[in-house]
Enzyme design. Structure first.
Site, mmCIF file in Angstrom:
data_model
loop_
_atom_site.group_PDB
_atom_site.id
_atom_site.type_symbol
_atom_site.label_atom_id
_atom_site.label_comp_id
_atom_site.label_asym_id
_atom_site.label_seq_id
_atom_site.Cartn_x
_atom_site.Cartn_y
_atom_site.Cartn_z
ATOM 1 N N SER A 1 -0.374 5.170 -16.658
ATOM 2 C CA SER A 1 0.298 6.820 -17.080
ATOM 3 C C SER A 1 0.444 6.572 -18.768
ATOM 4 C CB SER A 1 1.596 6.954 -16.378
ATOM 5 O OG SER A 1 2.398 8.054 -17.895
ATOM 6 N N GLY B 1 1.662 13.786 -2.653
ATOM 7 C CA GLY B 1 0.653 13.503 -4.072
ATOM 8 C C GLY B 1 -0.283 12.579 -3.956
ATOM 9 N N ILE B 2 -0.802 12.009 -5.265
ATOM 10 C CA ILE B 2 -1.975 11.862 -5.546
ATOM 11 C C ILE B 2 -2.416 10.694 -4.173
ATOM 12 C CG2 ILE B 2 -1.945 12.882 -7.513
ATOM 13 C CD1 ILE B 2 -1.964 9.993 -8.759
ATOM 14 N N GLY B 3 -0.830 10.074 -3.899
ATOM 15 C CA GLY B 3 -1.599 8.522 -2.914
ATOM 16 C C GLY B 3 -2.305 9.298 -1.527
ATOM 17 N N TYR C 1 9.914 3.775 -17.266
ATOM 18 C CA TYR C 1 9.142 4.357 -16.433
ATOM 19 C C TYR C 1 7.803 4.312 -17.332
ATOM 20 C CZ TYR C 1 5.767 7.199 -14.449
ATOM 21 O OH TYR C 1 4.181 8.200 -14.031
ATOM 22 N N GLY D 1 2.169 3.833 -1.773
ATOM 23 C CA GLY D 1 2.727 5.244 -1.823
ATOM 24 C C GLY D 1 2.412 6.393 -1.268
ATOM 25 N N ALA D 2 1.712 6.220 -0.663
ATOM 26 C CA ALA D 2 0.296 7.249 0.683
ATOM 27 C C ALA D 2 1.157 8.818 1.439
ATOM 28 C CB ALA D 2 -0.329 6.449 1.611
ATOM 29 N N ASN D 3 2.702 8.849 1.090
ATOM 30 C CA ASN D 3 3.225 9.878 2.073
ATOM 31 C C ASN D 3 3.110 11.161 1.282
ATOM 32 O OD1 ASN D 3 5.532 7.644 0.783
ATOM 33 N ND2 ASN D 3 6.521 10.034 0.999
HETATM 34 N N1 LIG Z 1 2.716 13.003 -11.573
HETATM 35 C C1 LIG Z 1 2.076 12.905 -12.638
HETATM 36 O O1 LIG Z 1 1.721 13.521 -13.649
HETATM 37 C C2 LIG Z 1 1.881 11.134 -12.495
HETATM 38 C C3 LIG Z 1 0.736 11.102 -13.844
HETATM 39 C C4 LIG Z 1 1.002 9.486 -14.379
HETATM 40 C C5 LIG Z 1 1.547 9.063 -13.249
HETATM 41 N N2 LIG Z 1 1.303 8.693 -12.203
HETATM 42 C C6 LIG Z 1 2.007 7.893 -11.399
HETATM 43 O O2 LIG Z 1 0.527 8.898 -10.037
HETATM 44 C C7 LIG Z 1 1.436 7.698 -8.644
HETATM 45 C C8 LIG Z 1 2.390 8.589 -7.799
HETATM 46 O O3 LIG Z 1 3.049 9.495 -7.995
HETATM 47 P P1 LIG Z 1 3.074 11.127 -7.582
HETATM 48 O O4 LIG Z 1 2.660 11.508 -8.946
HETATM 49 O O5 LIG Z 1 2.034 11.044 -6.359
HETATM 50 O O6 LIG Z 1 4.440 11.270 -7.055
HETATM 51 P P2 LIG Z 1 4.468 11.306 -5.853
HETATM 52 O O7 LIG Z 1 4.612 12.214 -4.716
HETATM 53 O O8 LIG Z 1 6.439 11.143 -5.631
HETATM 54 O O9 LIG Z 1 4.437 9.418 -5.084
HETATM 55 C C9 LIG Z 1 5.073 8.593 -5.214
HETATM 56 C C10 LIG Z 1 4.809 7.677 -4.020
HETATM 57 O O10 LIG Z 1 5.803 6.507 -4.280
HETATM 58 C C11 LIG Z 1 6.427 6.189 -3.568
HETATM 59 N N3 LIG Z 1 7.432 5.388 -4.491
HETATM 60 C C12 LIG Z 1 8.683 5.540 -4.633
HETATM 61 N N4 LIG Z 1 9.099 4.711 -4.878
HETATM 62 C C13 LIG Z 1 8.840 3.605 -3.653
HETATM 63 C C14 LIG Z 1 9.616 2.322 -3.324
HETATM 64 N N5 LIG Z 1 10.190 1.820 -4.175
HETATM 65 N N6 LIG Z 1 8.952 1.655 -2.451
HETATM 66 C C15 LIG Z 1 7.973 2.439 -1.894
HETATM 67 N N7 LIG Z 1 7.626 3.767 -2.575
HETATM 68 C C16 LIG Z 1 8.060 4.469 -3.092
HETATM 69 C C17 LIG Z 1 6.641 7.448 -3.365
HETATM 70 O O11 LIG Z 1 7.916 7.730 -2.041
HETATM 71 P P3 LIG Z 1 8.722 8.343 -1.278
HETATM 72 O O12 LIG Z 1 8.091 9.304 -0.994
HETATM 73 O O13 LIG Z 1 9.512 7.998 -0.308
HETATM 74 O O14 LIG Z 1 9.566 8.690 -2.730
HETATM 75 C C18 LIG Z 1 5.578 8.116 -2.687
HETATM 76 O O15 LIG Z 1 4.941 7.881 -1.795
HETATM 77 C C19 LIG Z 1 3.357 6.659 -9.382
HETATM 78 O O16 LIG Z 1 2.412 5.430 -9.654
HETATM 79 C C20 LIG Z 1 2.889 7.731 -10.815
HETATM 80 O O17 LIG Z 1 4.203 7.220 -11.708
HETATM 81 C C21 LIG Z 1 2.264 10.481 -11.489
#
Ligand SMILES: NC(=O)c1ccc[n+]([C@@H]2O[C@H](COP(=O)([O-])OP(=O)(O)OC[C@H]3O[C@@H](n4cnc5c(N)ncnc54)[C@H](OP(=O)(O)O)[C@@H]3O)[C@@H](O)[C@H]2O)c1
Length: 289
Positions: free
Chosen positions: A148, A20-22, A173, A16-18
């Protein structure tokens, strides 16, 4: 910013590196000199992220691998490729995840959130373990799971992991995020005596694109929470700390769940027994892959 030593010579795999936090964490690992593998599902988004990270970090040892985490077959292929390219993997960051508005069953017969957020990361970690243990022969190796606080309201039902009954976006979720922290803990127990440290963390409520995905519930929640959300940099701090810091707290993370670099409260139902049973059940489900 997390204080870390140079990561030169170390291999970091970030799912998930493209965005957000990744993305932010992967860029930091590259800045610190690591060889970084970005795991993404979309080639275009992944390539853009890779170019960005190479340009911004000045580190060209950044590559892209593609896999869709809603498919165990796709993740199994990814693991085979990674094992071929990297006999030693120092750090695996299981970060890919998202929410889904409705219950969608994959062609492999799993509910999408369950497989994308939990089972695929579990399969990937199990398959990459020989390379992680290889790294652990000479230095600390780490597995970090992005969990989370959403897990706090979502008790596990081991007889209905694919949520056939009463599907809800937040329930699916939250449960998947509970699975992340349970598996981190159980993995540490099973890896006792090795030089591998596992951990999980809550990033905070972070301004990322995750809120625009997952349908109306996620979008409304995102709008309500927006004023209280933190930016991506503080949202990635504990992530980067657990994956790269030499501070004692991160080196001895011991399978625990963290927020703001400290051990954080977990749900009462996040028991060792639930962790052990989830592990066994997950092993049965990934066995064909
Ligand atoms: N943001 C928050 O407030 C928050 C809070 C608690 C936990 N988290 C966790 O933090 C992690 C990163 O999320 P983020 O907030 O940084 O949001 P994000 O920018 O949407 O990042 C999510 C990443 O996961 C990838 N992903 C999702 N479904 C996938 C699949 N089926 N196969 C491959 N890649 C997939 C996305 O790819 P695409 O771009 O192609 O969709 C994106 O690269 C997640 O596990 C999320 O549950 C976030």
């Amino acid at each position: 910013m997390v204080e870390s030593e140079s990561l030169s010579g170390k291999v970091y795999v970030v799912t998930g590196a493209n965005s957000g936090i990744g993305f932010f964490a992967a860029r930091r690992f590259a800045e610190l000199g690591a060889t970084v593998v970005l795991v993404c599902r979309n080639e275009q988004k992944g390539s853009l992220a890779m170019q960005d990270i190479i340009e911004q970090s000045g580190n060209s040892n950044v590559s892209l691998c593609l896999a869709d985490f809603s498919s165990l077959a796709s993740v199994s292929k990814l693991a085979d490729k990674l094992l071929q390219d990297f006999p030693k993997i120092d750090v695996l960051c299981n970060n890919a995840g998202g929410a889904n508005a409705t219950r969608i069953e994959t062609v492999e017969g799993f509910e999408t959130t369950f497989v994308s957020n939990h089972l695929s990361g579990f399969l990937l970690t199990k398959k990459l373990m020989p390379a992680i243990l290889e790294a652990a022969k000479t230095d600390l190796a780490r597995v970090v799971f992005t969990s989370s606080d959403g897990h706090l309201n979502s008790a596990l039902d081991l007889d209905d992991l694919s949520l056939q009954k009463n599907y809800g976006t937040l329930k699916a979720y939250g449960r998947s995020k509970l699975m992340n922290l349970l598996i981190a803990r159980e993995m540490q127990t099973r890896l006792a005596g090795t030089n591998v440290v596992t951990s999980s963390f809550h990033p905070g409520v972070v301004r990322t694109s995750i809120w625009s995905k997952g349908g109306a519930v996620a979008r409304i929640l995102g709008m309500v929470m927006y004023p209280f959300m933190v930016n991506i940099e503080p949202g990635s701090d504990t992530f980067i700390w657990l994956a790269s810091s030499l501070e004692q707290g991160s080196i001895h993370a011991d399978g625990n769940y963290f927020f703001k670099r400290k051990r954080a409260k977990i749900a009462d139902f996040a028991t060792d027994e639930a962790a052990s049973r989830l592990w066994q059940k997950s092993e049965e489900l990934i066995a064909p892959y």
